[in-house]
Design a protein around this motif. Structure first.
Motif, short mmCIF file in Angstrom:
data_model
loop_
_atom_site.label_atom_id
_atom_site.label_comp_id
_atom_site.label_asym_id
_atom_site.label_seq_id
_atom_site.Cartn_x
_atom_site.Cartn_y
_atom_site.Cartn_z
N VAL A 34 5.56 51.50 22.67
CA VAL A 34 4.93 51.21 21.39
C VAL A 34 5.18 52.37 20.40
N ILE A 35 4.96 53.59 20.85
CA ILE A 35 5.13 54.76 19.96
C ILE A 35 6.56 54.84 19.44
N ALA B 135 8.99 52.37 19.50
CA ALA B 135 9.61 51.19 18.91
C ALA B 135 8.92 50.71 17.67
N ARG B 136 7.61 50.77 17.62
CA ARG B 136 6.89 50.22 16.47
C ARG B 136 6.98 51.13 15.28
N LYS B 137 7.03 50.53 14.07
CA LYS B 137 7.10 51.33 12.87
C LYS B 137 5.74 51.43 12.18
#
Lengths: 101, 720
Positions: free
Chosen positions: A21-22, A24-26
């Motif tokens: 999550v850290i 890949a997510r923006k």
């Protein structure tokens, strides 16, 4: 019969989920959520080792600290995010570039 | 009365300073340059007169010499001594010569203010050369070693080159100065060789060290090319004398040197340069003696004396007659050295310097006044003169006195000195048969000297004017301080009383007594025994500069037994009488041939011989056409071929080709290895690393986190 390995496996899955999550997510909020997952994975490890290996109370107390620190961290983090949103009108991580020259 | 450096140094430094100053101002003002040069030589004469007085009449006349040594440079390294000293060495001979040079030089330069005034080739420039010339001669006179003698010797060589070529627009003058310079150079090379040879044995070239080495017999047993080294040195030094004093066979330069202005002829051929060669021969007399070449010296002198005298018979140029008479008189001096007439040779040097300077100046006085209105030049040809006695009485008187002197008439200086030389030659001839030709050559030359000098006098001053127009245009002579005073002053010193109190030759010494022979008692051969085991370290460059040395006592009997001495004096007397009659004979022959015209000149009867004489025994033709054209030029071409055909082609060009290959290899290495691989390679490598590193620094925080995580994971994996 659930044993230590199962707990550790769950913890690993949580940890990797948080990492992914850290990375890949923006969305900054999602990143904060990912960080909570990592913290929870660590807390689960403490409890699991305390229950199956050391048989000691210390491992039970540590997750309480972690929960408190995570709550405080979430407060600070969300405050930053809100302030950031007020300035930039976005919470996209790649727009947080003021510190670059 | 102690000598210090301040009383000696100005003698040579004043003219030198005057040279520098006059050379600086000569472009601005001729008159200023002339004034500076004149005051330089006169100041030098004043300082040298003190030295002269002390050494002739004063405290040092009994056998002192001044010797002061300066260390010039010192390149000694360990045991190898290479120390060059300059020094002052003045004994009685040097003091007399010093005085003569400065006084005659002053007179010549005073006369030059008359002769060179308004010269379009440079009035001041002439004086600049003259004062440098005087510096050279003065320096040579007081030098204490052969090296500084050589330096001043070459300085005079250069100045004579400049003075002979003074009228540089004249083709003949330009050729004459080169000829004089190159001819004397032949002798100078040998002189330098001798200096080196002496250095190699003695370790010094100082005169006193050489005398000491001779006394200690350091030269014994040494040989070079199979001849004893001392003989080799003696011949080499004497070659220097031959070149400088215009002896046979290097006499060819002196007559051509008449291309210079007449006062410079007086300077070069009377007072200074040619005297330097004889002076050197006298200084190194012990070497000539030790080398056993005195008979060679005597023959060279005799041949020169007679040969030049015969050529003078047919000359029509008044200066050419004087030039050949100079060579002839120098031959006498060398003959005197050869027969051991040491003080007589030196006395003849002084006497000749005075009367020949006066003769040259007198001829200059004549030439300067004889102005050809058709060509605009001055007349030197005697066939166009005649009867000038009435126009120039003062010049006539001076020239007549000098002619008496040079011809060897009694009571004149030439008689006193020349008779001693001839007398000694006569004595040698009676004792050694090999010297008989020398005496004959000497007496024959004496006869011819009287003849051609009076021929010159009769053709110039007596008879009817042969060129009436020229005669009428000539101004009547009036007493001028700078024209006649030097002439009359010099002509006074042609009287024999200044040279010998006995007025006569050595033959009558016993009659007159030794005390009248002041000249002979002053100048003595250097006795090398006085310098035995001498060491220069005694001087040590300190200030005390006068030293006593035991001069060889004047010995009228030449170390012979009383009987033999009496016999020798008898022979001397005969020789003196013979030479008086010979001089009179020469005079009478000239008188009848050219004054009375009762005897026809013999030119037609000896046509072939006259032709030989007119061509100066074909020496010039031989040197120019034979030696130089046939010998030197092909040799030069051969060496040029070696130089250009072999050396240049194979060594220079071949080496160039080798180098070209090396250079292209080095260029390739430079381009490929250094430039491409090192320089460009480092740049490209840096850029590559830069590209790699730049991708890590993307500015994306998540990428940093990923890298950090992967790194941490990798680290943990290594721990497992």
């Amino acid at each position: 019969m659930m044993n230590l390995a199962a707990y550790l496996f769950i913890s690993l899955v949580l940890f990797l989920c948080g990492i992914i999550v850290i990375i890949a997510r923006k969305n900054i909020v999602a990143i904060l959520i990912g960080m909570e997952l990592i913290l929870n994975a660590a807390a689960l490890n403490f409890v699991a080792y305390s229950r199956y290996v050391t048989h000691h109370i210390d491992g039970h107390i540590f997750p309480l600290f972690i929960i408190v620190v995570a709550a405080a961290e979430a407060v600070v983090g969300l405050a930053i995010v809100i302030r950031f949103f007020q300035i930039k009108e976005t919470i996209h991580i790649d727009d947080a570039t003021q510190l670059q020259s | 009365m102690e000598y210090t450096l301040t009383s000696i140094a100005p003698i040579v430094l004043l003219p030198f300073l005057a040279f520098i100053l006059s050379a600086l101002v000569v472009k601005k003002s001729d008159n200023l340059a002339v004034g500076i040069a004149l005051s330089g030589i006169v100041g030098s004469a004043i300082f040298s007169s003190r030295v002269f007085y002390d050494f002739v009449f004063g405290v040092y006349s009994k056998g002192y010499y001044i010797h002061k040594v300066f260390n010039w440079f010192d390149l000694s390294y360990g045991d190898l001594v290479f120390k060059v000293d300059m020094g002052i060495y003045i004994d009685n001979m040097a003091a007399i010569l010093l005085f003569m040079v400065t006084m005659v030089g002053s007179m010549i330069m005073i006369f030059s203010t008359y002769y060179m005034k308004g010269d379009k080739f440079g009035y001041g420039r002439f004086f600049v050369y003259m004062i440098l010339f005087s510096t050279g001669m003065i320096g040579l006179t007081i030098s204490d070693n052969l090296l500084s003698v050589f330096m001043f010797w070459e300085l005079m060589g250069f100045c004579s080159y400049s003075l002979i070529g003074f009228y540089y627009q004249k083709e003949s003058a330009a050729q004459a100065c080169v000829k004089a310079f190159m001819t004397t150079r032949v002798g100078d090379v040998f002189f330098l060789l001798a200096i080196v040879a002496i250095w190699s044995v003695v370790g010094s070239v100082s005169f006193v060290d050489i005398y000491a080495a001779l006394a200690d017999e350091k030269f014994a047993g040494l040989a070079i090319f199979g001849i004893p080294l001392i003989t080799f040195i003696a011949i080499s030094i004497f070659m220097g004398t031959i070149g400088k004093s215009a002896q046979f066979p290097l006499q060819v330069w002196l007559p051509d040197a008449m291309q210079g202005p007449t006062p410079c002829s007086a300077m070069i051929h009377a007072a200074t340069m040619v005297a330097a060669g004889v002076y050197l021969a006298l200084r190194v007399y012990p070497i000539l003696e030790a080398g056993h070449i005195l008979i060679f010296v005597a023959y060279i002198g005799g041949i020169t004396a007679l040969g030049a005298a015969t050529i003078a018979l047919v000359q029509t140029d008044i200066k050419a007659v004087l030039a050949y008479s100079t060579i002839s008189q120098l031959g006498y001096m060398v003959l005197g050295v050869g027969v051991g007439a040491y003080n007589a040779a030196f006395m003849h040097l002084i006497a000749h310097a005075v009367f020949k300077a006066c003769l040259f100046l007198a001829s200059g006085s004549i030439i300067h006044e004889l102005h050809d209105h058709h060509t605009g030049g001055h007349v030197q040809e005697m066939p166009r003169m005649g009867g000038l006695r009435k126009k120039m009485p003062l010049t006539f008187i001076a020239m007549l006195l000098c002619t008496f002197a040079i011809s060897g008439f009694p009571f004149f200086s030439g008689f006193v000195s020349k008779d001693r030389i001839l007398g000694d030659a006569f004595v040698m001839a009676t004792q050694h048969g090999s010297f008989i030709p020398v005496a004959i050559l000497g007496y024959a030359a004496a006869f011819l000297t009287a003849f051609y000098m009076f021929r010159m006098m009769f053709l110039t001053f007596f008879g009817e004017p042969r060129d009436k127009e020229l005669y009428d245009h000539t101004k009547q002579e009036t007493l001028l301080w700078n024209r006649n005073m030097p002439l009359l002053f010099l002509s006074i010193f042609t009287l024999g009383v200044f040279y010998s109190g006995s007025f006569t030759g050595q033959g009558l010494v016993k009659v007159a007594g030794d005390r009248y022979e002041w000249f002979s008692t002053l100048v003595q051969k250097p006795h090398v025994e006085n310098f035995k085991s001498y060491s220069k370290s005694e001087f040590n460059y300190e200030d005390s500069i006068t030293r006593n040395f035991e001069k060889s006592h004047y010995d009228a009997s030449h170390g012979m037994s009383a009987d033999k001495a009496h016999h020798v004096h008898h022979i001397h007397s005969i020789g003196a009488v013979i030479s008086i009659f010979i001089a009179l004979g020469g005079f009478l022959l000239a008188f009848f041939m050219y004054f009375k015209k009762s005897i026809n000149p013999w030119a037609s009867k000896f046509a072939w011989y006259t032709k030989v004489l007119k061509n100066k025994y074909y020496f010039d033709d031989f040197y120019l056409g034979g030696l130089i054209q046939k010998g030197l030029l092909p040799m030069n071409r051969f060496f040029a071929w070696i130089d250009m055909g072999i050396y240049d082609r194979f060594f220079i060009d071949g080496w160039e080709r080798v180098l070209a290959v090396c250079y292209s290899a080095a260029g390739w290495f430079d381009r490929i290895i250094v430039d491409t691989i090192f320089v460009d390679g480092i740049g490209a490598g840096t850029r590559l690393v830069n590209v790699i590193l730049r991708t890590f620094q993307s500015g994306k925080i998540q990428f940093y986190f990923l890298v950090g995580f992967i790194g941490l994971a990798g680290y943990i994996l290594t721990l497992l």
